[in-house]
Scaffold this motif. Structure first.
Motif, PDB file in Angstrom:
ATOM      1  N   SER A 200      76.994  54.723  18.205  1.00  0.00           N
ATOM      2  CA  SER A 200      78.673  55.284  18.237  1.00  0.00           C
ATOM      3  C   SER A 200      78.765  56.096  18.239  1.00  0.00           C
ATOM      4  CB  SER A 200      79.415  54.238  18.331  1.00  0.00           C
ATOM      5  OG  SER A 200      79.445  53.884  17.287  1.00  0.00           O
ATOM      6  N   MET A 201      78.248  56.434  17.010  1.00  0.00           N
ATOM      7  CA  MET A 201      78.891  57.153  15.602  1.00  0.00           C
ATOM      8  C   MET A 201      77.899  58.591  16.076  1.00  0.00           C
ATOM      9  SD  MET A 201      80.868  56.902  13.964  1.00  0.00           S
ATOM     10  CE  MET A 201      81.559  56.036  12.187  1.00  0.00           C
ATOM     11  N   LEU A 202      76.556  58.490  16.729  1.00  0.00           N
ATOM     12  CA  LEU A 202      76.150  59.887  17.071  1.00  0.00           C
ATOM     13  C   LEU A 202      76.320  60.045  18.550  1.00  0.00           C
ATOM     14  CD1 LEU A 202      73.172  61.588  16.942  1.00  0.00           C
ATOM     15  CD2 LEU A 202      72.334  59.822  18.690  1.00  0.00           C
ATOM     16  N   VAL A 203      76.599  59.588  19.376  1.00  0.00           N
ATOM     17  CA  VAL A 203      77.069  59.723  20.704  1.00  0.00           C
ATOM     18  C   VAL A 203      78.530  60.104  20.688  1.00  0.00           C
ATOM     19  CG1 VAL A 203      77.741  58.977  22.866  1.00  0.00           C
ATOM     20  CG2 VAL A 203      76.040  57.743  21.719  1.00  0.00           C
ATOM     21  N   ARG A 204      78.826  60.160  19.439  1.00  0.00           N
ATOM     22  CA  ARG A 204      80.576  60.531  19.359  1.00  0.00           C
ATOM     23  C   ARG A 204      80.510  62.180  18.937  1.00  0.00           C
ATOM     24  NH1 ARG A 204      84.567  58.125  15.351  1.00  0.00           N
ATOM     25  NH2 ARG A 204      83.795  59.395  14.051  1.00  0.00           N
ATOM     26  N   ASP A 205      79.322  62.311  18.374  1.00  0.00           N
ATOM     27  CA  ASP A 205      79.246  63.442  17.620  1.00  0.00           C
ATOM     28  C   ASP A 205      78.932  64.076  18.743  1.00  0.00           C
ATOM     29  OD1 ASP A 205      79.976  63.012  15.238  1.00  0.00           O
ATOM     30  OD2 ASP A 205      77.727  62.653  14.136  1.00  0.00           O
ATOM     31  N   MET A 206      77.957  63.632  19.932  1.00  0.00           N
ATOM     32  CA  MET A 206      77.691  65.027  21.020  1.00  0.00           C
ATOM     33  C   MET A 206      78.635  65.170  21.511  1.00  0.00           C
ATOM     34  SD  MET A 206      74.723  65.293  19.727  1.00  0.00           S
ATOM     35  CE  MET A 206      73.883  66.685  20.813  1.00  0.00           C
ATOM     36  N   ASP A 207      79.720  64.071  21.928  1.00  0.00           N
ATOM     37  CA  ASP A 207      80.498  64.312  23.076  1.00  0.00           C
ATOM     38  C   ASP A 207      81.450  65.237  22.461  1.00  0.00           C
ATOM     39  OD1 ASP A 207      78.482  62.256  24.236  1.00  0.00           O
ATOM     40  OD2 ASP A 207      80.615  60.487  24.139  1.00  0.00           O
ATOM     41  N   ASN A 208      81.519  65.014  21.049  1.00  0.00           N
ATOM     42  CA  ASN A 208      82.469  65.861  20.823  1.00  0.00           C
ATOM     43  C   ASN A 208      81.821  67.661  21.042  1.00  0.00           C
ATOM     44  OD1 ASN A 208      84.218  64.458  19.891  1.00  0.00           O
ATOM     45  ND2 ASN A 208      83.512  64.353  17.565  1.00  0.00           N
ATOM     46  N   LEU A 209      80.907  67.769  20.837  1.00  0.00           N
ATOM     47  CA  LEU A 209      79.964  69.079  21.109  1.00  0.00           C
ATOM     48  C   LEU A 209      80.235  69.541  22.398  1.00  0.00           C
ATOM     49  CD1 LEU A 209      77.656  68.940  18.392  1.00  0.00           C
ATOM     50  CD2 LEU A 209      79.075  70.294  17.857  1.00  0.00           C
ATOM     51  N   ALA A 210      79.974  68.720  23.146  1.00  0.00           N
ATOM     52  CA  ALA A 210      80.271  68.500  24.687  1.00  0.00           C
ATOM     53  C   ALA A 210      80.910  69.522  24.681  1.00  0.00           C
ATOM     54  CB  ALA A 210      79.155  67.246  25.385  1.00  0.00           C
ATOM     55  N   ALA A 211      82.006  68.326  24.671  1.00  0.00           N
ATOM     56  CA  ALA A 211      83.804  68.692  24.854  1.00  0.00           C
ATOM     57  C   ALA A 211      84.094  70.117  24.565  1.00  0.00           C
ATOM     58  CB  ALA A 211      84.297  67.816  24.054  1.00  0.00           C
TER      59      ALA A 211
END
Length: 287
Positions: A200-211
């Motif tokens: 979940s942390m990895l997915v959140r990191d990547m979602d932050n960058l994409a946003a």
């Protein structure tokens, strides 16, 4: 400038010759520009727990191993010694992570020394020779945003191949150095194999960058690199130079609850029969 109290021990040990200026104050540390002989470096002074706005959530600390059993027990009990040991362990995570990631080819600041809770490391500079700006300070074109996003996706893959998830990755802890992007701020880094929150942390990191990059390149928020990367990691197929698609097919098939319940019932009946048989054998033995 006047030498901060926390840096005085480094001056006394000859590790720091001069404190030039304060570079920044963050939620977990104060960073100063210092002179060490002829080299200009950073001194990261970690704040005490009661002065940090970032708290050591169990989501981050889960799975961190402490080799000293006495220290581990004290940390579990929350004694005074245990709280100090926990602080020391939290501070050392960044040093360990920086060394592991640098060895894996991830662009992070080079650590030089860690003494009395102060980390001496490379001062990342920008194209003008001054301290490098953070990613969020830049105005990007769509082309630059796509290039930077791809660079960080690759860096995240290398990090995970080294067993580490940043856990707090965003435009605020990436520097635009003269030789490319540099990832910083790793005291909350996660052991991917030992922490149940790693995915979940990895997915959140990547979602932050994409946003963030999506502000400049609108198609990027539709990508799903986080889940794609984790799926490859979990299946043992993730490699540092792997080609990614940015897409991930989620399994939308509903769970077969009836089938699961039938298996549960069968297991319960089997266990009940086993216990009945054991009781009968015990009664026969007594008689």
């Amino acid at each position: 400038m006047k030498i901060p109290k926390r840096i005085e021990p480094l001056v006394e040990e000859g590790l720091v010759d001069e404190v030039i200026c304060q570079l920044m104050s963050g939620k977990e540390a104060m960073v100063y520009v210092v002179r060490c002989g002829e080299a200009i470096r950073c001194a990261k002074v970690y704040k005490e727990a009661n002065a940090r706005s970032f708290r050591q959530s169990v989501d981050y600390t889960e799975g961190r191993r402490v080799k000293n059993s006495r220290r581990a027990r004290a940390m579990e009990k929350g004694t005074r010694y245990g709280r100090k040991a926990q602080e020391d362990a939290w501070r050392s995570v960044e040093v360990d992570s920086l060394c592991r990631l640098a060895a894996a080819g991830v662009r992070v600041p080079q650590p030089y020394n860690f003494f009395e809770g102060v980390l001496l490391m490379e001062l990342v500079t920008g194209v003008n020779g001054a301290a490098a700006p953070r990613l969020n300070d830049l105005a990007l074109t769509a082309e630059e945003a796509r290039a930077h996003h791809l660079t960080l996706v690759r860096e995240v893959v290398r990090m995970l191949c080294a067993g580490i998830v940043h856990g707090d990755l965003s435009e605020y802890n990436v520097l635009a150095g003269s030789d490319g992007l540099v990832i910083i701020d790793l005291p909350q880094a996660i052991d991917a194999a030992a922490n149940n929150n790693a995915r979940s942390m990895l997915v959140r990191d990547m979602d932050n960058l994409a946003a963030y990059f999506g502000r400049f390149a609108p198609e990027l928020p539709a990508t799903d690199y986080g889940r794609e990367i984790w799926s490859l990691y979990q299946s043992g197929k993730l490699l540092p130079e792997i080609k990614l698609t940015g897409h991930f097919e989620r399994d939308e098939k509903p769970a077969d609850v009836s089938s699961v319940m039938r298996e549960v019932d069968a297991a319960l009946k089997e266990e009940a029969e086993r216990q009945r048989y054991k009781r009968e054998m015990a009664n026969r033995a007594l008689s």
